[in-house]
Write an enzyme that holds these catalytic residues in place. Structure first.
Site, short mmCIF file in Angstrom:
data_model
loop_
_atom_site.label_atom_id
_atom_site.label_comp_id
_atom_site.label_asym_id
_atom_site.label_seq_id
_atom_site.Cartn_x
_atom_site.Cartn_y
_atom_site.Cartn_z
N LYS A 39 -57.33 38.54 135.20
CA LYS A 39 -56.15 38.45 134.32
C LYS A 39 -54.87 38.40 135.16
O LYS A 39 -53.99 37.58 134.91
CB LYS A 39 -56.09 39.68 133.40
CG LYS A 39 -54.78 39.81 132.65
CD LYS A 39 -54.69 41.06 131.82
CE LYS A 39 -54.05 42.23 132.54
NZ LYS A 39 -52.58 42.13 132.70
N ASN A 40 -54.78 39.28 136.16
CA ASN A 40 -53.54 39.38 136.92
C ASN A 40 -53.32 38.19 137.84
O ASN A 40 -52.27 38.08 138.47
CB ASN A 40 -53.49 40.70 137.70
CG ASN A 40 -53.22 41.87 136.78
OD1 ASN A 40 -52.97 41.69 135.59
ND2 ASN A 40 -53.26 43.08 137.32
N ARG A 109 -45.40 41.39 130.18
CA ARG A 109 -44.43 41.50 131.27
C ARG A 109 -44.62 40.40 132.30
O ARG A 109 -43.66 39.91 132.89
CB ARG A 109 -44.60 42.86 131.94
CG ARG A 109 -43.74 43.03 133.14
CD ARG A 109 -43.95 44.33 133.87
NE ARG A 109 -43.41 44.22 135.22
CZ ARG A 109 -42.15 44.46 135.55
NH1 ARG A 109 -41.29 44.83 134.63
NH2 ARG A 109 -41.74 44.32 136.79
N ASP A 133 -47.27 46.46 129.24
CA ASP A 133 -47.93 47.74 129.04
C ASP A 133 -46.89 48.85 128.89
O ASP A 133 -45.84 48.84 129.52
CB ASP A 133 -48.83 48.08 130.23
CG ASP A 133 -50.15 47.37 130.12
OD1 ASP A 133 -50.51 46.98 129.00
OD2 ASP A 133 -50.81 47.21 131.15
N ASP A 321 -54.07 50.51 138.66
CA ASP A 321 -54.81 50.08 137.47
C ASP A 321 -56.23 50.68 137.40
O ASP A 321 -56.82 50.73 136.33
CB ASP A 321 -54.91 48.55 137.42
CG ASP A 321 -53.57 47.90 137.15
OD1 ASP A 321 -52.56 48.62 137.10
OD2 ASP A 321 -53.52 46.67 136.98
C1 UD1 Z 1 -48.72 44.10 138.61
C2 UD1 Z 1 -49.93 44.12 137.70
C3 UD1 Z 1 -50.16 45.51 137.15
C4 UD1 Z 1 -50.27 46.51 138.30
C5 UD1 Z 1 -49.06 46.38 139.24
C6 UD1 Z 1 -49.16 47.25 140.49
C7 UD1 Z 1 -49.91 41.92 136.69
C8 UD1 Z 1 -49.78 41.12 135.44
N1 UD1 Z 1 -49.69 43.22 136.57
O1 UD1 Z 1 -47.59 44.46 137.82
O2 UD1 Z 1 -51.38 45.49 136.39
O3 UD1 Z 1 -50.31 47.82 137.77
O4 UD1 Z 1 -48.92 45.02 139.69
O5 UD1 Z 1 -50.31 46.97 141.18
O6 UD1 Z 1 -50.20 41.39 137.74
N2 UD1 Z 1 -40.50 47.63 140.80
C9 UD1 Z 1 -39.13 47.80 140.90
N3 UD1 Z 1 -38.33 46.70 140.92
C10 UD1 Z 1 -38.84 45.42 140.84
C11 UD1 Z 1 -40.22 45.25 140.72
C12 UD1 Z 1 -41.03 46.38 140.70
O7 UD1 Z 1 -38.65 48.91 140.98
O8 UD1 Z 1 -38.05 44.47 140.87
C13 UD1 Z 1 -41.38 48.81 140.79
C14 UD1 Z 1 -42.08 48.99 139.45
O9 UD1 Z 1 -41.28 49.70 138.54
C15 UD1 Z 1 -43.31 49.77 139.84
C16 UD1 Z 1 -43.66 49.20 141.21
O10 UD1 Z 1 -42.45 48.62 141.70
O11 UD1 Z 1 -43.02 51.14 139.99
C17 UD1 Z 1 -44.79 48.19 141.19
O12 UD1 Z 1 -44.44 47.09 140.39
P1 UD1 Z 1 -45.06 45.64 140.62
O13 UD1 Z 1 -45.95 45.64 141.83
O14 UD1 Z 1 -43.94 44.66 140.57
O15 UD1 Z 1 -45.97 45.48 139.35
P2 UD1 Z 1 -46.11 44.25 138.39
O16 UD1 Z 1 -46.04 42.97 139.14
O17 UD1 Z 1 -45.20 44.45 137.25
#
Ligand code: UD1
Length: 438
Positions: A39-40, A109, A133, A321
């Site tokens: 999915k991701n 998201r 989520d 996850d």
């Molecule tokens: C992706 C995955 C999700 C997984 C996560 C971490 C998908 C669709 N989702 O989410 O299932 O749990 O990676 O492995 O692929 N952050 C910031 N600023 C930003 C971006 C992120 O502060 O600009 C923080 C987030 O709040 C969080 C952390 O960084 O605490 C990780 O986020 P990120 O790795 O970006 O997760 P996603 O890509 O949203």
């Protein structure tokens, strides 16, 4: 089938009823599960089709709601999206809308990753601030700062992020944290920027490498995928390609967690052990026998496992996850295990549901202290998000009596044929419609 979700995927019957899963004590498990494409990964591969005109075919596509939602988003922008059995065909025209509306973005998201491709190809993008989520706040500051370093300018208006740029230019970018989404957005922007972009402290997940592989087939020049530094030489144009989605390590982990709970022996066809080494090491230390080969993984659990301590970390560490699945396994293991969350605040919402089933879990800040019980007790519980729902399934398998997990639509966001695959390895599970008006 043109972009539309089958009825069972929308979570409701349109008349006030919602799907739940009824699960009864099951096991030992036996049989084979075919692991879906990730999915991701697939959601980002679909977004990447915005980068080039032409016809794309993506294979090994999971049959999950999020894929239909991403298809809906791309269709709303003028792309033609056709779903087949395990495939999605996407035709991207020469011109398309650069607006990603809240009605759709609010549901996943991951749709924020259209921002990079839209700016790269059309020089403008209006993207609603994302939903997804229901855990912790998930800002996009790193996405925006990286794109600004490449020359984009942003304003926010009425809940939308509006970005503009004449031409993206290569830049040196250092991420504060190896964010998966920021790495993907910046990589998809940089492939068409003028000059060379070097992004440091990037995410190293297998899904990032999958995206880089597809982009390189399209004509991009990305090196370093899977390491902490990406070097991207911008190109003038890209072309449409066919691509097969990488195997879903989270789905593999889910069926292994089910095995930990119900015991037995299962085969995971298509699972990739080298994408989940740290987790497999933990499961082995708990007592699971895991035998990987080129085609998948065979796992055996003869009896109750032993508790361990686990900390979540960016890849190659243990993914956040996996955590709800690990907590569910620990509620049934021998001893006490401490699970530490290092990525998100407030990602323990499912614990109160496990407690309803008799689990002993104490939350202390970022830590969950889990004391294993011999058996939980079936109850009515609620899936707050995809993995939380899967965690409740794991707990239900060895609970005494029957468990009803409501809000099945969260689970449908991430799992192909959840009921059928579990039934195939001996789980007593069915989908039931619950009328919430009563
Ligand atoms: C992706 C995955 C999700 C997984 C996560 C971490 C998908 C669709 N989702 O989410 O299932 O749990 O990676 O492995 O692929 N952050 C910031 N600023 C930003 C971006 C992120 O502060 O600009 C923080 C987030 O709040 C969080 C952390 O960084 O605490 C990780 O986020 P990120 O790795 O970006 O997760 P996603 O890509 O949203």
């Amino acid at each position: 089938m043109k972009n539309e979700a089958p009825q069972q995927h929308d979570g409701s019957d349109g008349a006030g009823g919602y799907s739940s899963f009824r699960i009864r004590n099951s096991g030992p498990l036996e049989g084979t599960v075919r692991i879906q494409g990730a999915k991701n990964s697939v959601l980002k591969l679909m977004a990447a089709t915005l980068l080039a005109e032409g016809t794309f075919r993506i294979d090994n596509v999971p049959d999950i709601t999020d894929v239909y939602t991403m298809g809906e988003l791309l269709s709303s922008m003028g792309l033609t999206v056709t779903h087949g059995a395990g495939t999605v065909d996407i035709v991207c025209p020469a011109e398309c809308s650069t607006v990603a509306p809240y009605e759709i973005v609010g549901r996943i998201r991951a749709s924020i990753v259209v921002l990079g491709p839209l700016l790269a190809r059309f020089g403008e993008a209006t993207v609603a601030l994302p939903g997804g989520d229901n855990f912790g706040s998930r800002p996009i500051d790193m996405h925006l700062r990286g794109l600004e370093a490449m020359g984009a300018e942003f304003e926010t208006e009425h809940g939308d992020v509006i970005g503009r740029v004449d031409n993206l230019v290569g830049a040196d970018i250092l991420l504060d944290f190896p964010s998966v989404g920021a790495t993907e957005n910046l990589m998809m922007a940089a492939v068409r920027a003028k000059g060379i972009t070097v992004i440091d402290n990037v995410a190293r997940e297998p899904e990032i490498s999958d995206l880089a592989e597809m982009l390189n087939k399209m004509g991009a020049k990305i090196s370093g995928a899977g390491t902490s530094t990406l070097t991207i030489e911008g190109v003038d144009s890209l072309h449409a390609v066919d691509h097969t989605v990488v195997s879903d390590r989270l789905e593999s982990a889910t069926y292994m967690a089910a095995l930990a709970s119900a015991h037995g022996e299962i085969r995971l066809d298509g699972a990739r052990a080298h994408h989940m080494e740290m987790l497999l090491a933990k499961l082995r230390s708990m007592g699971m026998t895991i035998t990987p080969d080129d085609e998948g993984i065979t796992a055996v659990v003869p009896g109750r496992l032993t508790s361990v301590d686990v900390s979540t970390l960016p890849y190659p560490g243990i993914a956040t996850d996996y955590k709800p699945l690990i907590v569910a396994m620990l509620t049934l293991s021998e001893g006490v295990g401490i699970v530490t969350e290092n990525l998100y605040a407030g990602r323990f919402a499912y614990v109160s549901e496990l407690t309803r089933m008799g689990a002993s879990v104490r939350i202390d800040g970022h830590h969950a202290v889990v004391k294993g019980s011999e058996q939980l007790s079936g109850a009515r519980v609620k899936a707050h998000d995809i993995r939380a729902g899967a965690c409740l399934m794991v707990a239900a398998l060895s609970a005494e009596g029957e468990t009803i997990i409501s809000d099945a639509h969260h689970i449908d966001r991430g799992y192909t044929n959840f009921v059928g695959k579990l039934q195939g390895i001996g789980v007593d599970i069915e989908r039931v419609e619950v009328d919430r008006r009563r």
